[in-house]
Design a protein around this motif. Structure first.
Motif, PDB file in Angstrom:
ATOM      1  N   ARG A  27      40.788 125.379   8.982  1.00 22.29           N
ATOM      2  CA  ARG A  27      41.781 124.832   9.915  1.00 22.29           C
ATOM      3  C   ARG A  27      43.197 125.128   9.411  1.00 22.29           C
ATOM      4  N   VAL A  28      43.634 126.355   9.648  1.00 24.05           N
ATOM      5  CA  VAL A  28      44.977 126.810   9.264  1.00 24.05           C
ATOM      6  C   VAL A  28      45.617 127.354  10.525  1.00 24.05           C
ATOM      7  N   TYR A  29      46.738 126.754  10.926  1.00 19.83           N
ATOM      8  CA  TYR A  29      47.329 127.050  12.223  1.00 19.83           C
ATOM      9  C   TYR A  29      48.798 127.445  12.105  1.00 19.83           C
ATOM     10  N   LEU A  30      49.197 128.397  12.907  1.00 25.25           N
ATOM     11  CA  LEU A  30      50.600 128.775  13.022  1.00 25.25           C
ATOM     12  C   LEU A  30      51.257 127.846  14.036  1.00 25.25           C
ATOM     13  N   GLN A  38      40.288 117.554  13.309  1.00 19.55           N
ATOM     14  CA  GLN A  38      39.840 116.867  12.103  1.00 19.55           C
ATOM     15  C   GLN A  38      40.686 117.286  10.899  1.00 19.55           C
ATOM     16  N   LEU A  39      40.948 116.338  10.002  1.00 22.78           N
ATOM     17  CA  LEU A  39      41.629 116.621   8.743  1.00 22.78           C
ATOM     18  C   LEU A  39      40.573 116.947   7.690  1.00 22.78           C
ATOM     19  N   PRO A  40      40.899 117.763   6.694  1.00 20.83           N
ATOM     20  CA  PRO A  40      42.207 118.320   6.359  1.00 20.83           C
ATOM     21  C   PRO A  40      42.527 119.536   7.213  1.00 20.83           C
ATOM     22  N   LEU A  41      43.822 119.867   7.254  1.00 21.26           N
ATOM     23  CA  LEU A  41      44.277 121.059   7.944  1.00 21.26           C
ATOM     24  C   LEU A  41      45.611 121.500   7.360  1.00 21.26           C
ATOM     25  N   CYS A  42      45.991 122.718   7.678  1.00 24.70           N
ATOM     26  CA  CYS A  42      47.281 123.262   7.249  1.00 24.70           C
ATOM     27  C   CYS A  42      47.976 123.853   8.462  1.00 24.70           C
ATOM     28  N   ARG A  43      49.252 123.517   8.580  1.00 23.38           N
ATOM     29  CA  ARG A  43      50.085 124.088   9.639  1.00 23.38           C
ATOM     30  C   ARG A  43      51.256 124.795   8.967  1.00 23.38           C
ATOM     31  N   TYR A  44      51.554 125.998   9.408  1.00 23.64           N
ATOM     32  CA  TYR A  44      52.705 126.707   8.847  1.00 23.64           C
ATOM     33  C   TYR A  44      53.588 127.220   9.974  1.00 23.64           C
ATOM     34  N   SER A  45      54.885 127.294   9.689  1.00 24.19           N
ATOM     35  CA  SER A  45      55.827 127.755  10.707  1.00 24.19           C
ATOM     36  C   SER A  45      57.082 128.305  10.045  1.00 24.19           C
ATOM     37  N   ARG A  64      64.382 138.169   6.099  1.00 26.87           N
ATOM     38  CA  ARG A  64      63.967 137.015   5.294  1.00 26.87           C
ATOM     39  C   ARG A  64      63.469 135.917   6.228  1.00 26.87           C
ATOM     40  N   LEU A  65      62.304 135.405   5.910  1.00 28.81           N
ATOM     41  CA  LEU A  65      61.757 134.278   6.642  1.00 28.81           C
ATOM     42  C   LEU A  65      61.450 133.163   5.653  1.00 28.81           C
ATOM     43  N   SER A  66      61.871 131.953   5.962  1.00 25.09           N
ATOM     44  CA  SER A  66      61.420 130.784   5.206  1.00 25.09           C
ATOM     45  C   SER A  66      60.284 130.176   6.012  1.00 25.09           C
ATOM     46  N   ILE A  67      59.127 130.058   5.356  1.00 22.37           N
ATOM     47  CA  ILE A  67      57.914 129.595   6.025  1.00 22.37           C
ATOM     48  C   ILE A  67      57.468 128.303   5.363  1.00 22.37           C
ATOM     49  N   GLU A  68      57.400 127.235   6.152  1.00 24.80           N
ATOM     50  CA  GLU A  68      56.975 125.938   5.622  1.00 24.80           C
ATOM     51  C   GLU A  68      55.489 125.736   5.909  1.00 24.80           C
ATOM     52  N   PHE A  69      54.767 125.342   4.870  1.00 24.93           N
ATOM     53  CA  PHE A  69      53.353 124.993   4.983  1.00 24.93           C
ATOM     54  C   PHE A  69      53.235 123.483   4.838  1.00 24.93           C
ATOM     55  N   GLU A  70      52.562 122.854   5.785  1.00 29.83           N
ATOM     56  CA  GLU A  70      52.276 121.431   5.708  1.00 29.83           C
ATOM     57  C   GLU A  70      50.763 121.263   5.704  1.00 29.83           C
ATOM     58  N   GLN A  71      50.262 120.681   4.624  1.00 31.84           N
ATOM     59  CA  GLN A  71      48.833 120.428   4.507  1.00 31.84           C
ATOM     60  C   GLN A  71      48.600 118.935   4.719  1.00 31.84           C
ATOM     61  N   PHE A  72      47.715 118.604   5.631  1.00 29.75           N
ATOM     62  CA  PHE A  72      47.439 117.215   5.997  1.00 29.75           C
ATOM     63  C   PHE A  72      46.042 116.836   5.517  1.00 29.75           C
ATOM     64  N   PHE A  73      45.961 115.683   4.853  1.00 29.07           N
ATOM     65  CA  PHE A  73      44.692 115.165   4.323  1.00 29.07           C
ATOM     66  C   PHE A  73      44.528 113.712   4.737  1.00 29.07           C
ATOM     67  N   PRO A  74      43.276 113.272   4.950  1.00 31.70           N
ATOM     68  CA  PRO A  74      43.073 111.854   5.260  1.00 31.70           C
ATOM     69  C   PRO A  74      43.469 110.994   4.060  1.00 31.70           C
ATOM     70  N   HIS A  75      43.930 109.787   4.333  1.00 32.06           N
ATOM     71  CA  HIS A  75      44.324 108.878   3.252  1.00 32.06           C
ATOM     72  C   HIS A  75      43.203 108.674   2.241  1.00 32.06           C
ATOM     73  N   SER A  76      41.964 108.723   2.707  1.00 35.87           N
ATOM     74  CA  SER A  76      40.825 108.514   1.812  1.00 35.87           C
ATOM     75  C   SER A  76      40.693 109.613   0.756  1.00 35.87           C
ATOM     76  N   SER A  77      41.305 110.772   0.997  1.00 39.34           N
ATOM     77  CA  SER A  77      41.246 111.877   0.025  1.00 39.34           C
ATOM     78  C   SER A  77      42.037 111.571  -1.230  1.00 39.34           C
ATOM     79  N   GLY A  78      43.133 110.852  -1.078  1.00 40.84           N
ATOM     80  CA  GLY A  78      44.009 110.570  -2.201  1.00 40.84           C
ATOM     81  C   GLY A  78      45.069 111.650  -2.368  1.00 40.84           C
TER      82      GLY A  78
END
Length: 143
Positions: A27-30, A38-45, A64-78
């Motif tokens: 689950r890696v999405y632009l 469902q989590l976990p997943l990664c979104r980048y833009s 030059r591109l600055s690309i931010e990656f956001e990785q989301f995890f359920p709270h239960s993962s820690g």
């Protein structure tokens, strides 16, 4: 779509990155993840895009591109799981060379690494990478 992003997507799915990619269930999405995914997943833009022209005949300019990656995890993962995944992403992408169509080469460099925060619905690890490349013309000009 920008050819740098096409090459980045290919790199994220490549054999070298399979363990990180698979740990997110693929689950890696632009730009945007589907609703209720469902989590976990990664979104980048792309958060910043700059082009600096040159006066060389066979080069269009620096990009030059600055690309931010956001990785989301359920709270239960820690938070430690989010941090470990951010470290894995950094290990995969920092100094990675891409070869997108229309570019001499593109290199990714880490700008910020795995800043972890608690969100309402998830633990989020944010990392930013800068892609720096030289855009070339399709046919070099002769004098």
């Amino acid at each position: 779509m920008n050819q740098i992003l096409v090459a980045l997507r290919t790199a994220l799915q490549s054999t070298a990155t399979t363990s990180w990619f698979q740990s997110l269930g693929g689950r890696v999405y632009l730009d945007e993840a589907p609703a209720n995914v469902q989590l976990p997943l990664c979104r980048y833009s792309v958060v910043r895009h700059e082009i600096e022209p040159t006066y060389q005949t066979d080069v269009k300019g620096w990009e030059r591109l600055s690309i931010e990656f956001e990785q989301f995890f359920p709270h239960s993962s820690g938070a430690h799981v989010a941090s470990l995944s951010a470290e894995a992403l950094d290990g995969l992408l920092d100094n990675l060379e891409l070869k997108p169509s229309g570019y001499d080469r593109v290199v990714l460099r880490a700008e910020s690494r795995g800043v972890t925060a608690m969100d309402d619905d998830a633990i989020v690890a944010r990392s930013t990478f800068r892609a720096i490349g030289v855009r070339v013309t399709t046919t070099p000009q002769t004098s």
